[in-house]
Design a protein around this motif. Structure first.
Motif, PDB file in Angstrom:
ATOM      1  N   PHE A  40       0.836  -1.200   0.000  1.00  0.00           N
ATOM      2  CA  PHE A  40       0.000   0.000   0.000  1.00  0.00           C
ATOM      3  C   PHE A  40       0.870   1.248   0.000  1.00  0.00           C
ATOM      4  CE2 PHE A  40      -1.942   3.390   2.541  1.00  0.00           C
ATOM      5  CZ  PHE A  40      -3.057   3.666   1.770  1.00  0.00           C
ATOM      6  N   ARG A  41       1.916   1.262   0.815  1.00  0.00           N
ATOM      7  CA  ARG A  41       2.803   2.427   0.850  1.00  0.00           C
ATOM      8  C   ARG A  41       3.524   2.602  -0.482  1.00  0.00           C
ATOM      9  NH1 ARG A  41       3.738   0.333   6.172  1.00  0.00           N
ATOM     10  NH2 ARG A  41       5.680  -0.661   5.485  1.00  0.00           N
ATOM     11  N   LEU A  42       3.928   1.481  -1.105  1.00  0.00           N
ATOM     12  CA  LEU A  42       4.568   1.564  -2.420  1.00  0.00           C
ATOM     13  C   LEU A  42       3.614   2.154  -3.453  1.00  0.00           C
ATOM     14  CD1 LEU A  42       6.796   0.891  -4.506  1.00  0.00           C
ATOM     15  CD2 LEU A  42       5.770  -1.389  -4.700  1.00  0.00           C
ATOM     16  N   LEU A  43       2.370   1.693  -3.459  1.00  0.00           N
ATOM     17  CA  LEU A  43       1.400   2.206  -4.437  1.00  0.00           C
ATOM     18  C   LEU A  43       1.034   3.655  -4.146  1.00  0.00           C
ATOM     19  CD1 LEU A  43       0.160   0.766  -6.886  1.00  0.00           C
ATOM     20  CD2 LEU A  43       1.248  -0.784  -5.276  1.00  0.00           C
ATOM     21  N   LEU A  44       1.008   4.043  -2.872  1.00  0.00           N
ATOM     22  CA  LEU A  44       0.745   5.441  -2.543  1.00  0.00           C
ATOM     23  C   LEU A  44       1.864   6.333  -3.077  1.00  0.00           C
ATOM     24  CD1 LEU A  44      -1.074   7.468  -1.099  1.00  0.00           C
ATOM     25  CD2 LEU A  44       0.203   7.015   1.006  1.00  0.00           C
ATOM     26  N   LEU A  45       3.113   5.891  -2.899  1.00  0.00           N
ATOM     27  CA  LEU A  45       4.250   6.638  -3.453  1.00  0.00           C
ATOM     28  C   LEU A  45       4.201   6.630  -4.980  1.00  0.00           C
ATOM     29  CD1 LEU A  45       6.967   8.087  -3.122  1.00  0.00           C
ATOM     30  CD2 LEU A  45       8.062   5.829  -3.042  1.00  0.00           C
ATOM     31  N   GLY A  46       3.873   5.482  -5.570  1.00  0.00           N
ATOM     32  CA  GLY A  46       3.775   5.405  -7.025  1.00  0.00           C
ATOM     33  C   GLY A  46       2.688   6.304  -7.583  1.00  0.00           C
TER      34      GLY A  46
END
Length: 541
Positions: free
Chosen positions: A79-85
């Motif tokens: 989730f954090r990766l997709l939020l940054l992406g």
């Protein structure tokens, strides 16, 4: 906000098979119509740029604001990766507005919503499908909110309630407005001007309320509701929970050579069958390693060092057909390794070490083949120029190298196919983000318009987005030293060439056409930094 509705149980369906209402919070009841209005204002008859960034920011802010502080999704690294992406791809949309940036922004947002729906997911593809399936379940659940009650008495009572609630304040407001208008001439003039502006706005709005506009508003309502209302969808999470990172020994199955019905208490059948599969794998790895060694030696001797195409050499066939065939052979090789190491052959002790080394040598030789493909692509770029496909080939080769590394992990660590798909899908997503942040068209123009080239596809460059026009104009003097200038746009059946003077005239015509059209079709909705900066540069005297 969005997760609150997911924690509430859905009411049971009635016997009349009416749509089941999804529980909504008060904030959701306000944000869904607000998001639909925002979608209509931002995107109706507009290009894509700032509007996509604003709508994405609205959905992300509304979703994050509704998450409880201790929600499980906050502990998900995906989730954090997709939020940054999502934030990175949104910045790419604001910078260049390229198709890669738009695709990365939309895909990141959908996958982010998938992890909000099911925080324990790992596969980004499953997150994408979960978000779409959850939205498909959420939208029908909002239909009961649009339906009036069937009972006549309850309908009349509700009508009276809302009548008292809305009419009485309006009547009181009207009375005080009349009193203030009589007592204060300046207030009366200001109010008259305000009512005139509202009337003009309504007159301008009513002709625009076409059936197509109403349908577009409905699309915005559906998309906003699907994004902000979370209806749990567990199918892909349940599927993923059955998959593991490593291959497990399966004692109740035989190998893949034929169908037999032995006595399962007798293990000799399985051992014998597993040995047959081992011998087949050993033969495949041995023979193909030998064949691939010959191909690699030819390529190393031919194209690795001092390659120079001879006069009349068909460089296009050398690169296009050769590259695609070699890439296909690499994919087939990876598939064969995955096939043989899919089950119990990972635990065949008598020959496992030899088999692993055979697969490793084959994987390394395929990595050498990747270098050969990269060199073919490089030579084509050096002699003919840069293009979208050439960049795409290098992106695919990067993914191929990463895939070969994960194949080695599977061979030596008994990784499962699920583990490989998980890692490679993350790599593909990261590559998409890299492509979204690149101003590739400008870089292509800068590379192709160099004095060392004798041929340039000017029609291809002028067919690119308008943000490249300042670069083309600044480098148009190099056309004087070129012997072949292609003026026809890509995809035409007949190729048209011209002189350097005709090439410069085509550039000026393209620039003047954009200067004339840009103020008419451009608005703040589709604003991007690169396009705005390009127009400012070309507008300087």
């Amino acid at each position: 906000m969005s997760t609150l509705s997911s924690s509430l149980p859905l009411p049971a369906a009635t016997s009349q098979e009416r749509p089941v209402a999804v529980p909504l919070t008060t904030l959701q009841k306000l944000l869904i119509p607000a998001g639909a209005i925002l979608f209509d204002v931002l995107f109706w008859q507009q290009g894509v740029g700032l509007n996509l960034a604003l709508y994405t920011a609205f959905v992300v802010a509304a979703t994050v604001a509704g998450l409880p502080r201790h929600a499980p999704v906050w502990h998900s690294s995906y989730f954090r990766l997709l939020l940054l992406g999502t934030l990175l791809s949104t910045s790419g949309v604001l910078w260049t507005g390229s198709a890669a940036a738009q695709l990365a922004c939309v895909a990141s947002l959908i996958m982010l919503l998938g992890y909000v729906n099911q925080p324990h997911l790992k596969l980004v593809v499953y997150a994408l499908l979960t978000a779409l399936a959850g939205a498909a379940r959420a939208v029908p659940g909002l239909l009961p909110y649009l339906r009036l009650p069937r009972s006549g008495a309850s309908r009349w009572s509700r009508t009276r309630f809302y009548g008292r609630l809305l009419v009485l304040p309006v009547v009181v407001l009207g009375v005080f407005h009349l009193l203030f208008s009589v007592a204060n001439p300046r207030y009366d003039a200001l109010a008259s001007a305000a009512f005139a502006r509202v009337g003009e706005w309504l007159l301008a709005l009513l002709p625009g309320l076409s059936p197509l506009r109403v349908l577009f508003f409905g699309l915005g309502l559906v998309l906003t509701a699907g994004a902000l209302v979370v209806v749990p969808f567990h199918f892909f999470q349940d599927q993923e929970s059955r998959l593991g990172e490593f291959v497990r020994r399966q004692r109740d199955r035989v190998a893949s050579f034929g169908v037999r019905r032995p006595d399962f208490r007798n293990q000799s059948f399985r051992v014998l069958d597993l040995r047959k599969e081992y011998l087949a794998a050993l033969a495949v790895f041995g023979l193909v390693n030998l064949l691939l060694l010959i191909v690699n030696l030819i390529d190393i001797n031919w194209i690795w060092f001092g390659f120079e195409p001879s006069p009349g050499f068909d460089l296009t066939q050398f690169v296009h057909e050769g590259t695609y065939v070699l890439i296909l052979s690499i994919l087939v090789a990876m598939g064969i390794v995955l096939w043989f190491f899919r089950r119990n052959l990972n635990f065949y002790a008598p020959g496992l070490v030899l088999l692993r080394w055979g697969a490793t040598v084959w994987t390394v030789q395929n990595a050498v083949l990747v270098v050969s493909v990269g060199l073919r692509n490089y030579y084509y770029i050096v002699h003919t120029g840069l293009a979208y496909k050439r960049i795409g080939v290098y992106g695919f080769l990067l993914l191929t190298v990463f895939g070969l590394v994960t194949v080695l992990l599977k061979v030596w660590q008994r990784r499962s196919a699920y583990g490989l798909v998980r890692l490679n899908s993350l790599a593909a997503y990261c590559l998409l983000l890299v492509l979204a942040l690149g101003n590739w068209e400008v870089w292509i123009v800068r590379y192709n318009l160099q004095p060392r080239f004798q041929t340039v596809d000017l029609g291809f460059l002028l067919n690119m987005p308008e943000r490249v026009l300042p670069e083309v104009a600044a480098r148009q003097d190099v056309l004087s030293g070129m012997t072949r200038i292609i003026l026809s746009p890509p995809g035409t059946y007949t190729e048209t060439t011209g002189t350097p003077e005709q090439g410069r005239a085509a550039i000026q015509a393209r620039i003047e056409d954009w200067r004339r059209r840009y103020p008419r079709y451009h608005s703040w909705h589709d604003w991007t930094y690169a396009e705005s900066r390009a127009f400012a540069q070309l507008s300087k005297p």
